[in-house]
Design an enzyme around this catalytic site. Structure first.
Site, mmCIF file in Angstrom:
data_model
loop_
_atom_site.group_PDB
_atom_site.id
_atom_site.type_symbol
_atom_site.label_atom_id
_atom_site.label_comp_id
_atom_site.label_asym_id
_atom_site.label_seq_id
_atom_site.Cartn_x
_atom_site.Cartn_y
_atom_site.Cartn_z
ATOM 1 N N LEU A 180 44.789 37.106 26.052
ATOM 2 C CA LEU A 180 43.632 38.272 25.816
ATOM 3 C C LEU A 180 42.881 38.681 27.245
ATOM 4 O O LEU A 180 41.910 37.928 27.454
ATOM 5 C CB LEU A 180 42.798 37.788 24.624
ATOM 6 C CG LEU A 180 41.595 39.128 24.351
ATOM 7 C CD1 LEU A 180 42.343 40.368 23.901
ATOM 8 C CD2 LEU A 180 40.719 38.431 23.305
ATOM 9 N N ARG B 177 42.874 35.300 33.189
ATOM 10 C CA ARG B 177 43.901 36.091 32.304
ATOM 11 C C ARG B 177 43.908 37.600 32.771
ATOM 12 O O ARG B 177 44.998 38.336 32.599
ATOM 13 C CB ARG B 177 43.247 35.849 30.879
ATOM 14 C CG ARG B 177 43.465 34.596 30.334
ATOM 15 C CD ARG B 177 43.104 34.618 28.616
ATOM 16 N NE ARG B 177 41.933 34.818 28.405
ATOM 17 C CZ ARG B 177 40.718 34.237 28.345
ATOM 18 N NH1 ARG B 177 41.094 32.777 28.778
ATOM 19 N NH2 ARG B 177 39.624 34.595 28.208
ATOM 20 N N ASN B 178 42.586 37.994 33.183
ATOM 21 C CA ASN B 178 42.720 39.491 33.795
ATOM 22 C C ASN B 178 43.186 39.716 35.055
ATOM 23 O O ASN B 178 44.349 40.532 34.921
ATOM 24 C CB ASN B 178 40.919 39.991 33.945
ATOM 25 C CG ASN B 178 40.465 39.941 32.533
ATOM 26 O OD1 ASN B 178 40.701 40.911 31.603
ATOM 27 N ND2 ASN B 178 39.688 38.914 32.390
ATOM 28 N N GLY C 42 28.593 33.232 34.092
ATOM 29 C CA GLY C 42 28.851 32.811 35.381
ATOM 30 C C GLY C 42 30.257 32.259 35.753
ATOM 31 O O GLY C 42 31.150 32.550 34.778
ATOM 32 N N LYS D 291 33.137 42.964 35.431
ATOM 33 C CA LYS D 291 34.089 42.045 36.472
ATOM 34 C C LYS D 291 35.648 41.858 35.965
ATOM 35 O O LYS D 291 36.430 41.704 36.720
ATOM 36 C CB LYS D 291 33.426 40.798 36.735
ATOM 37 C CG LYS D 291 33.294 39.810 35.468
ATOM 38 C CD LYS D 291 34.116 38.763 35.172
ATOM 39 C CE LYS D 291 33.942 37.795 33.933
ATOM 40 N NZ LYS D 291 35.006 36.773 33.764
#
Length: 349
Positions: A301, A268-269, A143, A198
């Site tokens: 990461l 982080r992405n 979520g 995602k």
């Protein structure tokens, strides 16, 4: 009355959830690989390495002994990164309360795990490593839930997905603490795919976000365009792998988690996507395999990097058209630049 809980993995998400559960009177033990991290949690009630600036519940305990964290617990939550999931879960097999199936086990890990037969989903990987009594009894939790907001008690929605309705409800009830609203789902595959894919879209979104600061071509319209196209790819991948409920993709597990991962300052992405443009982080890597092998050099990461490689493999085997995910793979493999790709994908979606 509080429950006994072991959380395996003291990264940001595992630490934040452990603290939230401990504040509600649960007896929570958190397993950390690093002794300094465990000592800091026990002595200073902080985790400056993975969750800096957020005080933790004083009752939360940490250990570097996986058996101590999981042993005798009613609930065990695995929060290890996907790259280390198999080795982490293998340690749980020797725990008596896991061997006999007494512990209700859930997973917080996002992504895929490599195997000789190709990429596997998180629960599929765990079932192969745990005693057979856990087959179809594990629970997957996901979520829109950035650790930094969970740590401060801000409102968060979670989904507990399992093929065992009773276990889904047990985890849903455990997770309904201050600031968290939890729901049940039976679409185990769909929720796992949403959580993994995602992150890939968020890397591309971060690159677009950085480019929009200097390019007149990209703006808010393009961002929403990319978000919608990304959701379509997640749904395509999900149904190809066995997702059962269309509403999974239009609820908090799908569009909710995708939106926060793409737009939040904590992501982080998204950060990695921006670093591709603003810091040229790919320059020191020869391609995606080199990047994954040396991903620790980034200092954080981005799970989307690993997931991107596995989604490419799945798409090739199943002949799926996923232009955004495929484009990121080509970017990370240094076959195309982010700017060129984003202009190409705009005409392909």
């Amino acid at each position: 009355m509080g429950k006994t809980v072991g959380i395996i993995g003291a990264g940001a998400w595992g630490t934040a959830l452990a603290s939230a559960l401990a504040r509600e009177g649960n007896d929570v033990v958190l397993w950390a690989r690093n002794e300094r991290v465990a000592d800091e949690i026990n002595r200073g009630h902080t985790n400056s390495r993975y969750l800096p600036g957020f005080p933790l519940a004083e009752s939360l305990r940490a250990t570097t002994d996986c058996a101590e964290a999981a042993g005798g617990k009613e609930f065990v939550l695995v929060a290890s990164p996907s790259l280390y999931l198999a080795s982490t879960v293998a340690q749980l097999r020797a725990v008596p309360s896991v061997q006999d199936g007494r512990a209700c086990i859930g997973a917080l890990t996002k992504g895929f795990v490599d195997s000789p037969d190709g990429p596997k989903l998180i629960l599929e990987t765990m079932e192969a490593l745990l005693p057979r009594c856990y087959e179809k009894n594990l629970v997957y939790i996901a979520g829109p839930s950035h650790a930094e907001e969970v740590a401060t008690g801000k409102l968060t929605g979670l989904v507990a997905a399992s093929e065992n309705p009773k276990n889904s409800i047990r985890f849903r009830e455990l997770l309904c603490v201050k600031g968290i609203m939890a729901y049940s789902s039976f679409d185990v595959v769909g929720v796992q795919i949403c959580a993994a894919a995602k992150n890939v879209i968020a890397v591309v979104f971060g690159s677009l976000d950085a480019l929009s600061e200097t390019s007149a071509f990209f703006g808010d319209n393009a961002a929403s365009f990319l978000l919608a196209g990304g959701l379509n790819e997640i749904q395509t991948l999900g149904f190809a792998l066995g997702a059962t409920h269309p509403e999974t993709f239009t609820s908090i597990a799908g569009v909710g988690d995708l939106d926060v991962t793409c737009r939040s300052k904590y992501g982080r992405n998204r950060r990695f996507g921006r670093d591709l443009i603003l810091r040229g982080v790919l320059s020191r890597f020869s391609g995606i395999d080199d990047l994954i092998a040396r991903i620790g050099e980034l200092g954080y990461l981005p799970e989307g990097v690993v997931a991107c490689k596995f989604i490419r493999q799945i798409a090739d085997r199943r002949r799926l058209r996923l232009p955004i995910c495929d484009g990121l793979y080509r970017i990370l493999n240094k076959e195309i630049t982010p700017g060129d790709f984003l202009q190409q994908v705009a005409s392909a979606l």
